[in-house]
Design a protein around this motif. Structure first.
Motif, mmCIF file in Angstrom:
data_model
loop_
_atom_site.group_PDB
_atom_site.id
_atom_site.type_symbol
_atom_site.label_atom_id
_atom_site.label_comp_id
_atom_site.label_asym_id
_atom_site.label_seq_id
_atom_site.Cartn_x
_atom_site.Cartn_y
_atom_site.Cartn_z
ATOM 1 N N ARG A 308 0.843 -1.207 0.000
ATOM 2 C CA ARG A 308 0.000 0.000 0.000
ATOM 3 C C ARG A 308 0.876 1.254 0.000
ATOM 4 O O ARG A 308 0.580 2.234 -0.695
ATOM 5 N N MET A 309 1.964 1.222 0.767
ATOM 6 C CA MET A 309 2.866 2.371 0.790
ATOM 7 C C MET A 309 3.486 2.598 -0.591
ATOM 8 O O MET A 309 3.615 3.740 -1.051
ATOM 9 N N ILE A 310 3.855 1.515 -1.270
ATOM 10 C CA ILE A 310 4.440 1.635 -2.604
ATOM 11 C C ILE A 310 3.422 2.233 -3.574
ATOM 12 O O ILE A 310 3.749 3.085 -4.403
ATOM 13 N N ASN A 311 2.170 1.787 -3.481
ATOM 14 C CA ASN A 311 1.132 2.341 -4.349
ATOM 15 C C ASN A 311 0.939 3.835 -4.101
ATOM 16 O O ASN A 311 0.753 4.625 -5.040
ATOM 17 N N LEU A 312 0.993 4.230 -2.819
ATOM 18 C CA LEU A 312 0.841 5.649 -2.495
ATOM 19 C C LEU A 312 2.013 6.462 -3.034
ATOM 20 O O LEU A 312 1.832 7.587 -3.520
ATOM 21 N N VAL A 313 3.222 5.907 -2.936
ATOM 22 C CA VAL A 313 4.385 6.601 -3.493
ATOM 23 C C VAL A 313 4.231 6.737 -5.004
ATOM 24 O O VAL A 313 4.564 7.776 -5.591
ATOM 25 N N GLY A 314 3.708 5.687 -5.658
ATOM 26 C CA GLY A 314 3.466 5.766 -7.094
ATOM 27 C C GLY A 314 2.496 6.876 -7.443
ATOM 28 O O GLY A 314 2.705 7.633 -8.408
ATOM 29 N N GLU A 315 1.422 6.990 -6.660
ATOM 30 C CA GLU A 315 0.468 8.071 -6.901
ATOM 31 C C GLU A 315 1.107 9.433 -6.665
ATOM 32 O O GLU A 315 0.810 10.410 -7.358
ATOM 33 N N LEU A 316 1.996 9.498 -5.666
ATOM 34 C CA LEU A 316 2.702 10.748 -5.398
ATOM 35 C C LEU A 316 3.579 11.142 -6.586
ATOM 36 O O LEU A 316 3.649 12.322 -6.966
ATOM 37 N N VAL A 317 4.247 10.143 -7.199
ATOM 38 C CA VAL A 317 5.075 10.411 -8.378
ATOM 39 C C VAL A 317 4.211 10.951 -9.516
ATOM 40 O O VAL A 317 4.580 11.916 -10.199
ATOM 41 N N ILE A 318 3.038 10.337 -9.723
ATOM 42 C CA ILE A 318 2.141 10.799 -10.784
ATOM 43 C C ILE A 318 1.658 12.214 -10.518
ATOM 44 O O ILE A 318 1.645 13.077 -11.419
ATOM 45 N N ASN A 319 1.277 12.509 -9.275
ATOM 46 C CA ASN A 319 0.783 13.852 -8.954
ATOM 47 C C ASN A 319 1.890 14.898 -9.057
ATOM 48 O O ASN A 319 1.641 16.043 -9.457
ATOM 49 N N ALA A 321 4.307 14.744 -11.217
ATOM 50 C CA ALA A 321 4.436 14.977 -12.656
ATOM 51 C C ALA A 321 3.300 15.860 -13.169
ATOM 52 O O ALA A 321 3.506 16.737 -14.023
ATOM 53 N N MET A 322 2.090 15.636 -12.668
ATOM 54 C CA MET A 322 0.951 16.461 -13.083
ATOM 55 C C MET A 322 1.149 17.916 -12.656
ATOM 56 O O MET A 322 0.819 18.853 -13.395
ATOM 57 N N LEU A 323 1.706 18.108 -11.462
ATOM 58 C CA LEU A 323 1.973 19.464 -10.978
ATOM 59 C C LEU A 323 3.000 20.157 -11.869
ATOM 60 O O LEU A 323 2.864 21.341 -12.201
ATOM 61 N N SER A 324 4.017 19.399 -12.284
ATOM 62 C CA SER A 324 5.033 19.964 -13.184
ATOM 63 C C SER A 324 4.397 20.382 -14.504
ATOM 64 O O SER A 324 4.691 21.464 -15.043
ATOM 65 N N GLN A 325 3.515 19.545 -15.040
ATOM 66 C CA GLN A 325 2.841 19.873 -16.295
ATOM 67 C C GLN A 325 1.974 21.124 -16.148
ATOM 68 O O GLN A 325 1.932 21.983 -17.034
ATOM 69 N N GLY A 326 1.285 21.220 -15.010
ATOM 70 C CA GLY A 326 0.432 22.382 -14.787
ATOM 71 C C GLY A 326 1.226 23.677 -14.710
ATOM 72 O O GLY A 326 0.793 24.718 -15.223
ATOM 73 N N GLN A 641 10.752 10.149 -13.809
ATOM 74 C CA GLN A 641 10.415 8.882 -13.159
ATOM 75 C C GLN A 641 8.957 8.556 -13.447
ATOM 76 O O GLN A 641 8.086 9.426 -13.340
ATOM 77 N N VAL A 642 8.696 7.312 -13.828
ATOM 78 C CA VAL A 642 7.324 6.915 -14.157
ATOM 79 C C VAL A 642 6.938 5.687 -13.341
ATOM 80 O O VAL A 642 7.785 4.891 -12.938
ATOM 81 N N ALA A 659 5.290 -2.438 -20.409
ATOM 82 C CA ALA A 659 4.232 -2.050 -19.470
ATOM 83 C C ALA A 659 3.656 -0.713 -19.948
ATOM 84 O O ALA A 659 3.872 -0.311 -21.096
ATOM 85 N N ALA A 660 2.923 -0.058 -19.067
ATOM 86 C CA ALA A 660 2.357 1.256 -19.379
ATOM 87 C C ALA A 660 2.535 2.156 -18.175
ATOM 88 O O ALA A 660 2.914 1.700 -17.085
ATOM 89 N N THR A 661 2.275 3.453 -18.360
ATOM 90 C CA THR A 661 2.366 4.400 -17.254
ATOM 91 C C THR A 661 1.364 5.524 -17.486
ATOM 92 O O THR A 661 0.788 5.651 -18.580
ATOM 93 N N ILE A 662 1.156 6.338 -16.461
ATOM 94 C CA ILE A 662 0.272 7.502 -16.551
ATOM 95 C C ILE A 662 1.146 8.751 -16.507
ATOM 96 O O ILE A 662 1.921 8.942 -15.565
ATOM 97 N N LEU A 663 1.036 9.592 -17.513
ATOM 98 C CA LEU A 663 1.838 10.801 -17.597
ATOM 99 C C LEU A 663 1.235 11.914 -16.741
ATOM 100 O O LEU A 663 0.113 11.794 -16.228
ATOM 101 N N GLY A 664 1.991 12.994 -16.614
ATOM 102 C CA GLY A 664 1.543 14.101 -15.773
ATOM 103 C C GLY A 664 0.274 14.758 -16.260
ATOM 104 O O GLY A 664 -0.473 15.341 -15.461
#
Length: 699
Positions: A308-319, A321-326, A641-642, A659-664
């Motif tokens: 669960r912690m790893i999944n949360l860190v993954g979501e943090l990485v995605i967010n 990246a989204m903040l950088s895009q914004g 990092q993705v 595999a696949a990933t979600i961009l910012g």
């Protein structure tokens, strides 16, 4: 999960550590380590497993471990040397004990008659020492009849004198709460000699006021035994801190003149509700002359919490990246507080991700020990003598990868034993040692981990492999194949070189399953073989299945990701540097060497091959097999990092895609597998561009 189930799970977790320590000790003994503490550590491991198994009524484990520790006790007393066949028996006994523990953990039905042959071997080792003692005693008796015989008086030539002990055993409530049973402890104690046991019921209250979680019964035991006080205390080692225990040696020092002996301090009655148990049962380092050694403390955490912690860190990485895009879309001026804060967030996110990954990282040591046991069992099944050499067992890799790697490694180990190693007679005829060698090694390599399984057998018989593939219709009779391509035929579904069915092979499955399993982990497997000298299988895997550093690129209007670990360099080339080789194949000259070109957009079916390579961007990549290729792409956008999202469960294996990933910006991007793209394009003969000059003309 009930309290008993939780304690049972803890026992099996601790048993894994104890079995690992057991194998470490045996390996050290095999390497010539004569340190008594090594033997003591091995003994304690087996004894602790026996004690824990007794608490959960695992009779088969208890019975086998008891016989095993009897032999180890003889060894640590210096009465038996741990070498040769004795050490081989101890190693096989460790393998069997691990199998019994695993079967008990998985609640599998076990035929305990399978333990009998090995128990008989262990019993023979101790009986041999008893026979030597009896022979020595007989020689002493014969000496008494000689003309100058000595009067030995009351000396007992048979060994240690028996001692009477008075023992007080008072369980605390925590002993029962932890799943232990006083009955098993008393049984093991009584097995050490002649015992008289009395139960003290004085503290037992009336039934109406009885607390079912309390401890009311105490035991007084009088034991006549030749065992030491240390051996008696070891019976209660697993419940140390969960009971009050006193042991008094009544006649510890027999005196020939019948004078009352001066009681030594250590013989005095001692009551010790010792310190609470440590998180694991591994032996603690002894204090050194310079002071006590500090032992790293540990804590056991359920795996789903880390996931669960790893999944949360993954979501943090995605967010992040989204903040950088914004921020980019908002065209905020560079160098401001927001940009500095974003960079700080990026750094902290990376540190957090590295820390979480380190929690899941585990050395491959336990996996290698398990594979060593499987190799020895397989060798015994087919009658081949072998020894296993391991290197790089401390190499760390994600726990999920280790778990999923167990099955393919098992297939490969059994394949090496069954098909790789020759029978002893054939090895002798070839001038080899009759005992074969299987080598397991692991090492970190450019952000990935490389595992090798090598044998010193006869190598791959390529003529036979090709003939079998043709007979089964797996390859055309007129196909032109390189030696490496012939070797890789063994990975085809349904391929098997076994003439008859056995416990190890010949069922038409195996190496194709290995390849699919490794590919599902984002890895690759390759073969190198030399006739008469053996074969080597190389597996290259990602360190983790959670995140990776990637380069965001564009091909055919699509945004995709290439793992940074595969990229050697980026470059922009002129058309004059591109040369045609044959029909539809192209290479680029880089610092004096020629590298094949792969048009990624054409290879993935995004667009037709480009008409001109002039001014285009190339990624020089190195595949897991060590080959280099120039990937022709349209543009490079970013490096970041993705988070890895698997595709196999929903879409199956996609050629060229790992595999696949979600961009910012919320879009989904595919993560490419450079090795698969290079291999697929090479097999299909995909051109890099339409108007490249021929190599001969250019030169």
């Amino acid at each position: 999960m009930s309290k008993t189930d939780e304690l049972r799970a803890v026992f099996f977790q601790e048993s894994e550590d104890l079995l690992e320590g057991l194998n470490d000790g045996l390996e050290a003994m095999a390497a010539g380590d004569n340190d008594p503490e090594t033997v003591n550590a091995v003994f304690r491991a087996v004894h602790s497993i026996k004690g824990g198994a007794g608490a959960f009524a695992l009779e088969g484990v208890v019975r086998f471990a008891h016989r095993y520790e009897s032999v180890l006790d003889v060894i640590r007393n210096g009465e038996l040397a741990a070498e040769g066949t004795t050490l081989d028996t101890l190693t096989r006994a460790a393998d069997h004990l691990a199998a019994l523990v695993e079967a008990a953990r998985d609640e599998l039905a076990v035929d305990f008659d399978d333990s009998e042959p090995l128990i008989a071997e262990l019993r023979l080792l101790t009986e041999a020492e008893e026979a030597e003692a009896a022979e020595a005693e007989a020689e002493g008796e014969a000496f008494e009849f000689a003309p100058m015989a000595l009067d030995l008086g009351d000396l007992d030539p048979g060994g240690a004198a028996e001692i009477t002990y008075r023992i007080r055993f008072a369980p605390l409530p925590a002993l029962y709460a932890s799943g232990n049973d006083a009955t098993f402890l008393l049984r093991d104690l009584c097995a050490l000699g002649e015992a008289t046991v009395g139960c003290d019921l004085s503290a037992l209250p009336p039934f109406e006021t009885l607390d079912p979680e309390a401890a009311y019964l105490n035991w007084d035991i009088e034991l006549r035994s030749d065992a030491s006080e240390t051996a008696l205390r070891e019976v209660f080692e697993f419940v140390e801190g969960l009971c009050e225990l006193s042991i008094e040696a009544v006649d510890a020092v027999p005196d020939a003149a019948a004078a009352p002996p001066e009681p030594p301090p250590e013989a005095a009655a001692e009551t010790r509700p010792a310190a609470a148990p440590q998180p694991d049962r591994a032996p603690q380092p002894e204090p050194s002359a310079s002071g006590a050694k500090k032992v790293a403390s540990t804590i056991r955490v359920e795996l789903h919490r880390i996931d669960r912690m790893i999944n949360l860190v993954g979501e943090l990485v995605i967010n992040q990246a989204m903040l950088s895009q914004g921020i980019k879309r908002a065209q905020i001026a560079e160098g401001g507080d927001i940009e500095l804060g974003l960079e700080e967030l990026r750094t902290l996110t990376r540190q957090l991700q590295d820390s979480v990954m380190a929690i899941r990282a585990q050395p491959v040591k336990a996996l290698f020990q398990r594979m060593s046991r499987i190799a020895r069992e397989a060798g015994s099944d087919v009658g081949k003598a072998l020894h296993v050499v391991t290197e790089g067992a401390a190499t760390e890799i994600d726990k999920t990868v280790i778990e999923k790697l167990a099955d393919p490694l098992t297939h490969m180990i059994r394949n090496a034993v069954d098909h790789g190693l020759e029978p002893a007679d054939d090895r002798i005829a070839a001038g080899k040692d009759p005992t074969g060698t299987i080598r397991l090694s692991a090492a970190h390599l450019s952000g990935r981990v490389q595992i090798e399984i090598a044998d010193d057998g006869g190598g791959i018989d390529r003529d036979r492999v090709r003939q079998i593939a043709e007979d089964k219709g797996l390859v055309a009779a007129d196909a032109q194949l390189t030696p490496a391509e012939v070797d890789n035929l063994i990975f085809l579904p349904g391929f098997s070189t076994a003439a008859t069915l056995s416990n190890l092979s010949g069922r038409g499955v195996g190496m194709d399953v290995v390849k699919r399993s490794i590919q599902s982990l984002g890895g690759r497997v390759s073969i190198t073989s030399q006739a008469g000298q053996g074969s080597r299988f190389t597996i290259v895997l990602p360190l983790t299945l959670a995140v990776l550093d990637g380069m965001i690129i564009e091909v055919g209007g699509q945004t995709v990701v290439v793992p940074i670990s595969a990229i050697v360099e980026t470059m922009r080339l002129d058309a004059a540097q591109v040369f045609q080789v044959g029909t539809g194949s192209y290479v680029v000259r880089i610092r004096g060497s020629y590298v094949p070109i792969v048009d990624v957009g054409a290879a993935l079916g995004y667009r037709p091959p480009l008409d001109d390579a002039a001014g285009r961007v190339f990624l020089l990549v190195e595949t897991t097999e060590g080959l280099r290729a120039a990937l022709l792409i349209d543009a490079i956008h970013d490096q970041r990092q993705v988070v890895i999202k698997g595709l196999e469960e929903n879409y199956g294996q996609v050629p060229g895609v790992a595999a696949a990933t979600i961009l910012g910006d919320g879009r989904i991007a595919l993560i490419l597998d450079p090795s698969a793209i290079v291999g697929t394009a090479g097999a299909a003969g995909e051109p890099a561009c339409q108007n490249a000059p021929p190599l001969a003309a250019a030169e």
